[in-house]
Design a protein around this motif. Sequence first.
Motif, PDB file in Angstrom:
ATOM      1  N   ARG A  80      22.631  -2.604   0.060  1.00  0.00           N
ATOM      2  CA  ARG A  80      23.566  -2.309  -1.034  1.00  0.00           C
ATOM      3  C   ARG A  80      22.838  -1.981  -2.342  1.00  0.00           C
ATOM      4  O   ARG A  80      23.457  -1.548  -3.298  1.00  0.00           O
ATOM      5  CB  ARG A  80      24.509  -3.485  -1.242  1.00  0.00           C
ATOM      6  N   PHE A  81      21.534  -2.208  -2.381  1.00  0.00           N
ATOM      7  CA  PHE A  81      20.755  -1.936  -3.590  1.00  0.00           C
ATOM      8  C   PHE A  81      20.383  -0.454  -3.583  1.00  0.00           C
ATOM      9  O   PHE A  81      19.429  -0.037  -2.960  1.00  0.00           O
ATOM     10  CB  PHE A  81      19.492  -2.807  -3.611  1.00  0.00           C
ATOM     11  N   VAL A  82      21.162   0.352  -4.275  1.00  0.00           N
ATOM     12  CA  VAL A  82      21.023   1.805  -4.246  1.00  0.00           C
ATOM     13  C   VAL A  82      19.963   2.257  -5.251  1.00  0.00           C
ATOM     14  O   VAL A  82      20.015   1.884  -6.427  1.00  0.00           O
ATOM     15  CB  VAL A  82      22.378   2.471  -4.574  1.00  0.00           C
ATOM     16  N   TYR A 100      22.888  -1.078 -10.682  1.00  0.00           N
ATOM     17  CA  TYR A 100      22.195  -2.366 -10.568  1.00  0.00           C
ATOM     18  C   TYR A 100      20.684  -2.155 -10.595  1.00  0.00           C
ATOM     19  O   TYR A 100      19.953  -2.883 -11.267  1.00  0.00           O
ATOM     20  CB  TYR A 100      22.636  -3.076  -9.296  1.00  0.00           C
ATOM     21  N   CYS A 101      20.207  -1.142  -9.922  1.00  0.00           N
ATOM     22  CA  CYS A 101      18.781  -0.805  -9.916  1.00  0.00           C
ATOM     23  C   CYS A 101      18.300  -0.554 -11.348  1.00  0.00           C
ATOM     24  O   CYS A 101      17.282  -1.102 -11.788  1.00  0.00           O
ATOM     25  CB  CYS A 101      18.541   0.418  -9.031  1.00  0.00           C
ATOM     26  N   VAL A 124       0.841  -1.196   0.000  1.00  0.00           N
ATOM     27  CA  VAL A 124       0.000   0.000   0.000  1.00  0.00           C
ATOM     28  C   VAL A 124       0.876   1.246   0.000  1.00  0.00           C
ATOM     29  O   VAL A 124       0.677   2.169  -0.779  1.00  0.00           O
ATOM     30  CB  VAL A 124      -0.956   0.002   1.218  1.00  0.00           C
ATOM     31  N   ARG A 125       1.869   1.254   0.869  1.00  0.00           N
ATOM     32  CA  ARG A 125       2.754   2.424   0.992  1.00  0.00           C
ATOM     33  C   ARG A 125       3.971   2.320   0.077  1.00  0.00           C
ATOM     34  O   ARG A 125       4.728   3.265  -0.071  1.00  0.00           O
ATOM     35  CB  ARG A 125       3.203   2.567   2.436  1.00  0.00           C
ATOM     36  N   MET A 126       4.180   1.140  -0.525  1.00  0.00           N
ATOM     37  CA  MET A 126       5.328   0.865  -1.392  1.00  0.00           C
ATOM     38  C   MET A 126       6.645   1.171  -0.678  1.00  0.00           C
ATOM     39  O   MET A 126       7.515   1.871  -1.186  1.00  0.00           O
ATOM     40  CB  MET A 126       5.231   1.643  -2.704  1.00  0.00           C
ATOM     41  N   ASN A 127       6.755   0.625   0.530  1.00  0.00           N
ATOM     42  CA  ASN A 127       8.017   0.753   1.245  1.00  0.00           C
ATOM     43  C   ASN A 127       8.278  -0.514   2.047  1.00  0.00           C
ATOM     44  O   ASN A 127       7.393  -1.339   2.219  1.00  0.00           O
ATOM     45  CB  ASN A 127       8.056   2.001   2.119  1.00  0.00           C
ATOM     46  N   CYS A 128       9.484  -0.635   2.515  1.00  0.00           N
ATOM     47  CA  CYS A 128       9.902  -1.812   3.255  1.00  0.00           C
ATOM     48  C   CYS A 128       9.425  -1.710   4.699  1.00  0.00           C
ATOM     49  O   CYS A 128       9.711  -0.734   5.388  1.00  0.00           O
ATOM     50  CB  CYS A 128      11.419  -1.933   3.209  1.00  0.00           C
ATOM     51  N   GLY A 129       8.738  -2.750   5.142  1.00  0.00           N
ATOM     52  CA  GLY A 129       8.238  -2.784   6.511  1.00  0.00           C
ATOM     53  C   GLY A 129       9.313  -3.048   7.549  1.00  0.00           C
ATOM     54  O   GLY A 129       9.077  -2.866   8.738  1.00  0.00           O
ATOM     55  N   ILE A 130      10.500  -3.472   7.104  1.00  0.00           N
ATOM     56  CA  ILE A 130      11.613  -3.723   8.028  1.00  0.00           C
ATOM     57  C   ILE A 130      12.835  -2.910   7.615  1.00  0.00           C
ATOM     58  O   ILE A 130      13.974  -3.332   7.799  1.00  0.00           O
ATOM     59  CB  ILE A 130      11.951  -5.231   8.106  1.00  0.00           C
ATOM     60  N   TYR A 131      12.601  -1.732   7.087  1.00  0.00           N
ATOM     61  CA  TYR A 131      13.671  -0.918   6.505  1.00  0.00           C
ATOM     62  C   TYR A 131      14.866  -0.748   7.439  1.00  0.00           C
ATOM     63  O   TYR A 131      16.012  -0.887   7.023  1.00  0.00           O
ATOM     64  CB  TYR A 131      13.123   0.447   6.095  1.00  0.00           C
ATOM     65  N   GLU A 132      14.621  -0.458   8.696  1.00  0.00           N
ATOM     66  CA  GLU A 132      15.725  -0.227   9.644  1.00  0.00           C
ATOM     67  C   GLU A 132      16.557  -1.485   9.889  1.00  0.00           C
ATOM     68  O   GLU A 132      17.735  -1.388  10.233  1.00  0.00           O
ATOM     69  CB  GLU A 132      15.190   0.317  10.968  1.00  0.00           C
ATOM     70  N   THR A 133      15.964  -2.649   9.721  1.00  0.00           N
ATOM     71  CA  THR A 133      16.685  -3.911   9.954  1.00  0.00           C
ATOM     72  C   THR A 133      16.751  -4.764   8.686  1.00  0.00           C
ATOM     73  O   THR A 133      16.965  -5.971   8.767  1.00  0.00           O
ATOM     74  CB  THR A 133      16.019  -4.720  11.082  1.00  0.00           C
ATOM     75  N   ARG A 134      16.577  -4.154   7.514  1.00  0.00           N
ATOM     76  CA  ARG A 134      16.569  -4.892   6.252  1.00  0.00           C
ATOM     77  C   ARG A 134      17.893  -5.618   6.046  1.00  0.00           C
ATOM     78  O   ARG A 134      18.913  -5.228   6.617  1.00  0.00           O
ATOM     79  CB  ARG A 134      16.265  -3.957   5.087  1.00  0.00           C
ATOM     80  N   PRO A 135      17.882  -6.674   5.232  1.00  0.00           N
ATOM     81  CA  PRO A 135      19.111  -7.443   4.981  1.00  0.00           C
ATOM     82  C   PRO A 135      20.215  -6.587   4.369  1.00  0.00           C
ATOM     83  O   PRO A 135      19.948  -5.587   3.690  1.00  0.00           O
ATOM     84  CB  PRO A 135      18.660  -8.517   3.995  1.00  0.00           C
ATOM     85  N   ASN A 136      21.437  -7.007   4.586  1.00  0.00           N
ATOM     86  CA  ASN A 136      22.594  -6.280   4.052  1.00  0.00           C
ATOM     87  C   ASN A 136      22.545  -6.144   2.541  1.00  0.00           C
ATOM     88  O   ASN A 136      22.895  -5.099   1.999  1.00  0.00           O
ATOM     89  CB  ASN A 136      23.897  -6.951   4.488  1.00  0.00           C
ATOM     90  N   VAL A 137      22.106  -7.183   1.848  1.00  0.00           N
ATOM     91  CA  VAL A 137      22.057  -7.103   0.387  1.00  0.00           C
ATOM     92  C   VAL A 137      21.071  -6.024  -0.052  1.00  0.00           C
ATOM     93  O   VAL A 137      21.312  -5.318  -1.034  1.00  0.00           O
ATOM     94  CB  VAL A 137      21.737  -8.479  -0.257  1.00  0.00           C
ATOM     95  N   CYS A 138      19.994  -5.836   0.669  1.00  0.00           N
ATOM     96  CA  CYS A 138      19.036  -4.777   0.349  1.00  0.00           C
ATOM     97  C   CYS A 138      19.647  -3.405   0.605  1.00  0.00           C
ATOM     98  O   CYS A 138      19.355  -2.446  -0.111  1.00  0.00           O
ATOM     99  CB  CYS A 138      17.761  -4.941   1.168  1.00  0.00           C
TER     100      CYS A 138
END
Length: 107
Positions: A77-79, A84-85, A61-75
Amino acid sequence: MTSPDRPDAANCSSCEAVCCRLMVVLQPEDAIPDHLTTYTPEGLRVMKRGEDGWCVALNSVRMNCGIYETRPNVCRRFVMNGPYCRAIREDYSRSGAAAHALHESNT
């Protein structure tokens, strides 16, 4: 060079969240709750994806990550709008166009 002002530039607030459809292989240092993860047949711990193919951590709905503060390291690095994006978005657009053309040829 692509700038954020150009219409083809990626912007997470208006993107199709293509990066959130990629397989995210977790590293041991990633502190992701078990209910958001699964294992591949090869035994890799990855982020789960919903039936729609998107990462289960994505708030669609909001088009954002619900775990942004603790998102995986690989995420992390996705700038946004990085090389890469842009490459992933281009591949996604190309495959979508190819699928549309195939559908049209079959009808």
